[in-house]
Design an enzyme around this catalytic site. Structure first.
Site: not given
Length: 326
Positions: A30, A59, A61, A83-84, A90, A130
């Site tokens: 992403e 988006l 995962e 991203q985190f 997921p 996050h």
């Protein structure tokens, strides 16, 4: 030749080196292409290598990791970014059911040379999902390697080793120290062995075992301890799985004491495994019970409470002193 890089720049340079060397390496996730990633770890890669080797994804995962499985089976070396770390859940089914099992399922016919990168840990005043530190989840899964660097030099060498590894690697980057300091890093490609810890600082009174962003906090705690005449030996695991048990066991045999420091929740964390190994391999050398300094068994708090959650140098130093005086 070497340049002074921070951790996020070391990630970028490692990817650049390997993409130049090996056309089968592809990078996607992403916002990694046009924007260069949420932390700019992949900046300029798409400009240099094109949209067919560095590209953005929806988006999704599960789809990001799942497509990586197919790519790796068919001869590519995908390096995917989530991203985190908290966004990896997921994709958990893909990671456990396919990524980790493919070599065993195919009886060695297929291996998966893929890397799953993710910023992990708290301390940047982020929101829910996050700031996760759930490395124990992935270390518990046979077939996965879990790597967590703590310096720019280690980041580059370990990431290159991960990309070249024939099996899947979960590569967790401590985002709290992404830009905290710089270190000389060679421009050319080099590897550091996956599964080998680093002795950060030699000492004689207590062994302190840690990894990721906590290494710097342990070093600060060590300076506090030295003011009281206590000299810790600091070990940076670097790799959670496979774990370099020999290095920390030999250190504990020398010092007779152990403190394990991690940001993740205490219960069933990696620290518990380390304590178990110490009890099995160095019990007769112990002069005090192995002790953990960790996060708490709660969901990571929203920004206002995060620095109460993450072990502070003061809390670590106090525990070191208590263990030595036991």
């Amino acid at each position: 030749m070497a340049n002074k890089l921070n951790i996020v720049e070391a990630v970028n340079q490692a990817l650049m080196n390997e993409m130049e060397k090996d056309e089968t390496v592809v990078v996607y996730g992403e916002d990694v292409g046009v924007e260069g990633g949420v932390f700019r770890a992949t900046v300029n890669l798409q400009k240099k290598f094109g949209k067919h080797r560095v590209f953005d994804t929806p988006l999704a995962e599960s789809a990001i990791v799942g497509t990586g499985v197919g790519m790796a089976i068919n001869g590519l070396k995908p390096v995917v970014e989530l991203q985190f770390m908290g966004f990896s859940y997921p994709a958990f089914n893909q990671i456990i059911s396919h990524v980790a099992r493919m070599r065993n399922r195919s009886r060695g016919r297929y291996n998966l040379p893929m890397v799953i990168r993710a910023p992990y840990g708290g301390g940047i005043r982020a929101l829910e999902h996050h700031s996760e530190s759930t490395e124990a989840l992935y270390a518990h899964i046979p077939g996965l390697k879990v790597v967590i660097p703590s310096t720019p030099y280690d980041t580059k060498g370990l990431l290159i080793a991960a990309i070249r590894d024939p099996d899947p690697v979960i590569f967790l980057e401590p985002k709290r120290i992404y830009r905290a300091f710089r270190q000389e890093v060679p421009e050319e490609a080099y590897e550091l062995p996956i599964g080998k810890a680093r002795i950060v600082e030699e000492g004689e009174d207590v062994t302190v075992i840690t990894w990721g962003a906590m290494v710097r906090d342990v070093q600060k705690a060590s300076e506090m301890a030295k003011e009281k005449g206590i000299y810790p030996e600091i070990i940076d695991l670097r790799t959670i799985s496979p774990m370099d048990r020999e290095t920390f066991v030999e250190s504990v045999k020398k010092t007779g004491r152990a403190v394990i420091v991690h940001e993740a929740p205490k219960t069933l964390g990696v620290g518990a495994e380390i304590v178990s190994v110490i009890n099995e391999k160095a019990f007769l050398y112990l002069e005090a019970p192995p002790t953990r300094v960790t996060g708490f068994d709660t969901t990571f708090p929203l920004p206002r409470g995060e620095m109460h959650y993450i072990p502070s140098p003061e809390r670590i130093a106090k525990t070191i002193e208590e263990v030595v005086k036991f």
